[in-house]
Design an enzyme around this catalytic site. Structure first.
Site, mmCIF file in Angstrom:
data_model
loop_
_atom_site.group_PDB
_atom_site.id
_atom_site.type_symbol
_atom_site.label_atom_id
_atom_site.label_comp_id
_atom_site.label_asym_id
_atom_site.label_seq_id
_atom_site.Cartn_x
_atom_site.Cartn_y
_atom_site.Cartn_z
ATOM 1 N N LYS A 126 -14.657 34.105 -118.811
ATOM 2 C CA LYS A 126 -15.697 33.713 -119.779
ATOM 3 C C LYS A 126 -16.205 34.968 -120.478
ATOM 4 C CE LYS A 126 -17.325 29.518 -117.539
ATOM 5 N NZ LYS A 126 -18.514 28.907 -116.939
ATOM 6 N N HIS A 129 -21.257 38.280 -121.950
ATOM 7 C CA HIS A 129 -22.228 38.120 -123.029
ATOM 8 C C HIS A 129 -23.359 39.144 -122.940
ATOM 9 C CE1 HIS A 129 -24.768 36.134 -120.139
ATOM 10 N NE2 HIS A 129 -23.861 35.207 -119.931
ATOM 11 N N HIS A 132 -25.090 39.808 -119.761
ATOM 12 C CA HIS A 132 -24.397 40.687 -118.812
ATOM 13 C C HIS A 132 -24.592 42.151 -119.201
ATOM 14 C CE1 HIS A 132 -21.906 36.887 -118.243
ATOM 15 N NE2 HIS A 132 -22.503 37.081 -117.093
HETATM 16 N N1 ARG Z 1 -22.146 35.205 -112.751
HETATM 17 C C1 ARG Z 1 -23.491 34.801 -113.027
HETATM 18 C C2 ARG Z 1 -23.655 34.553 -114.526
HETATM 19 O O1 ARG Z 1 -22.946 35.103 -115.302
HETATM 20 C C3 ARG Z 1 -24.499 35.820 -112.600
HETATM 21 C C4 ARG Z 1 -24.519 36.092 -111.120
HETATM 22 C C5 ARG Z 1 -25.765 36.773 -110.698
HETATM 23 N N2 ARG Z 1 -25.822 37.038 -109.301
HETATM 24 C C6 ARG Z 1 -26.021 36.139 -108.351
HETATM 25 N N3 ARG Z 1 -25.971 36.501 -107.115
HETATM 26 N N4 ARG Z 1 -26.293 34.886 -108.660
HETATM 27 O O2 ARG Z 1 -24.509 33.786 -114.918
#
Ligand code: ARG
Length: 565
Positions: A126, A129, A132
């Site tokens: 994905k 963005h 991130h």
């Molecule tokens: N991968 C998730 C996202 O892009 C964020 C993860 C953040 N960390 C966690 N332990 N939930 O939305």
């Protein structure tokens, strides 16, 4: 600086009715430094002594006069303000910066404690963005800040590497997969495949069905889709690492949701045993309605688990491994409900450390686009910053000719600009991204800081003066500008503490801009060339100190200070 504070505490404790224990926590830094270095608000004493605070302040000021390194004690309303003797202050602050150098601002506060930071955490296939990007920049800065305060920091990238989308992706690869493309540019290629299969799935609902089946098999451990998934993951991480290193960002651990695909069962069982799990239309939920947190969905009716379930499993493991003092999740505000549900569920499960988990949330970056369109890939954003920084540098051909490595310098400038613009406002705020503003040399920008740093470096190079070990600090006292600088320098360690307490690198940004502004105003008073050696040396020492603190602060933000630009 601490010795002045203690000197004041000792002196105050000699006054009948006051004690060190009472006074020490009351002593604060006045918001306006022109009031002095320390202030004692008299409200608390007023309550105990049943007198008016203003009267107490006046009385104490009269009794104390000046003492030791304290040049004056004055009352302003209900406050008692202490001014440190300028010479003692200058000697102490510049002496300390000289001794500690890159460690000025650091502390042993966190010794023996571990902080775990979960940040960046993009989702494979994905888009990477803007959320991130912000998480990467913020998380990485917090890592530096906590490390400098003596904590052991473990940085974790919790990849989105599990979920139904991998069923889809496996299907796409079976249909159209091209090994060469995958190896050459995994992140972009997987994203393209993902977009393509999603489009196809809109016309052909059977694709969704097949993807779900694929993922279900993966969760059960089927070899073939798992091998493929593993390649996607490994290749993506390799590429992430390359891009992160451009930003100076490193992770101790690449973990991810997939690590917990089996461990979630243990969590579900524990929840069941504790009477927390309920069945609702075939799905497993925890009812958090009584706390206004809706219903937390932990397993779908087909048995597959969710993001929240995997996060629950991950926290257990992290606590077992690190016994953390804090576990910090640097994730956008749109996941607030997710994290409040996570923390509440941990509390209901009886985890005594549930309150050590913190969601460091942040707002959105709006409108960032690159030449290639709406920003989706981190690489594109960094390239755009670099391209624009190079253009700006070339606009000044004379200076540009002096830059040893224009390519690297432009890269650093572009990144400094992006990093600073991201960290300089309070993190919960959304903000509109505007390249012109971000890359400006004037105003509250990363390039303004780099410029200040490089300019001092230039003055030092050209001065031809070496720094001797003993300096006549008295020579710096003639000008008000220099004392303002010294006062500002003395505040740096406290700013670092505050940034850590509130998880706000923005405090450091504001501080550094303030320092660069004061420096700008002080250039005349700090003229070195052609001055008699003792004066030139004293001024150079102050300049050197400003440069050191600018550099220390910039490093905490994740910027590499430049000697020339
Ligand atoms: N991968 C998730 C996202 O892009 C964020 C993860 C953040 N960390 C966690 N332990 N939930 O939305």
């Amino acid at each position: 600086m601490i010795q002045f504070r203690e000197e004041i505490v000792h002196r105050l404790a000699q006054i009948p009715g006051l004690s060190e224990k009472l006074v020490r926590p009351l002593l604060e830094k006045p918001a306006d430094p022109s009031y002095g270095e320390y202030a004692l608000p008299c409200f608390r004493l007023a309550r105990e002594w049943r007198r008016r605070p203003n009267e107490i302040a006046e009385d104490l000021a009269r009794q104390l006069g000046s003492f030791g390194s304290i040049a004056s004690v004055e009352s302003v309303g209900p406050y008692l303000n202490f001014k440190i003797d300028p010479l003692a202050l200058t000697r102490s602050v510049l002496g300390e910066i000289g001794e500690k150098g890159p460690d000025y601002g650091s502390d042993k506060l966190g010794e023996g404690k571990t902080i775990v930071i979960d940040y960046s955490s993009p989702n494979i296939a994905k888009p990477f963005h803007m959320g991130h990007l912000r998480s990467t920049i913020l998380g990485s800065s917090l890592k530096q800040i906590f490390s400098t305060l003596g904590y052991r920091v473990a940085s974790i990238n919790f990849l989105g590497d599990w979920g139904t989308q991998f069923g889809l992706l496996a299907l796409a690869y079976q249909k159209w997969g091209d090994n060469q493309e995958l190896e050459a540019r995994p992140i972009r290629y997987l994203y393209e495949l993902y977009v393509k299969i999603n489009q196809a799935a809109q016309e052909e609902p059977a694709i969704q069905e097949a993807a779900r089946e694929n993922f279900r098999q993966m969760e059960e451990g089927a070899r073939e889709p798992l091998d493929l998934w593993n390649r996607f993951r490994t290749l993506s991480i390799q590429e992430y690492e390359r891009v992160y290193s451009r930003l100076g960002v490193h992770f101790d651990v690449y973990s991810g949701e997939s690590f917990y695909r089996e461990k979630v069962q243990g969590v579900l069982e524990e929840l069941k045993a504790k009477g927390l799990l309920q069945l609702s239309q075939g799905a497993s939920i925890v009812d958090l309605l009584p706390w206004g947190l809706n219903v937390a969905l932990l397993a779908k009716s087909d048995g597959t688990t969710l993001y929240l379930t995997r996060d629950l499993a991950a926290t257990h493991e992290r606590y077992a491994e690190y016994r953390f003092h804090r576990l910090i999740y640097v994730v956008g505000s749109d996941q607030r409900l997710h994290f409040t549900q996570l923390f509440k569920t941990l509390e209901l499960m009886g985890r005594p450390w549930a309150d050590r988990c913190v969601h460091v949330d942040f707002g959105r970056i709006l409108g960032m686009s690159t030449r290639k369109g709406q920003a989706v890939f981190l690489d594109d954003v960094l390239d755009e910053g670099k391209r624009r920084a190079l253009e700006k540098m070339q606009a000044n051909p004379e200076k540009f000719a002096e830059v040893a490595d224009p390519d690297l310098t432009a890269d650093i400038c572009g990144m400094s600009a992006i990093v600073f613009s991201d960290l300089s406002r309070r993190r919960v705020k959304d903000y509109e991204f505007d390249w012109e503003q971000v890359l400006a040399f004037e105003g509250d920008t990363g390039l303004y800081l780099q410029n200040a740093h490089a300019r001092v470096a230039g003055i030092m190079r050209k001065s031809g003066v070496a720094l001797p070990s003993s300096i006549d600090y008295g020579l710096l006292l003639g000008e008000g500008e220099t004392l303002d600088l010294v006062r500002h320098l003395s505040a740096f360690p406290e700013v670092v503490h505050r940034a850590a307490e509130e998880y706000e690198p923005a405090f450091i940004c504001t501080y550094l801009i303030g320092l660069a502004r004061l420096l700008h105003q002080a250039y005349k008073a700090l003229w070195v060339q052609g001055r008699p050696p003792p004066l030139a040396e004293a001024r150079l020492k102050l300049l050197w100190s400003v440069k050191q603190v600018l550099a220390n602060g910039m490093r905490l933000l994740g910027m590499t200070p430049l000697e020339r630009m």
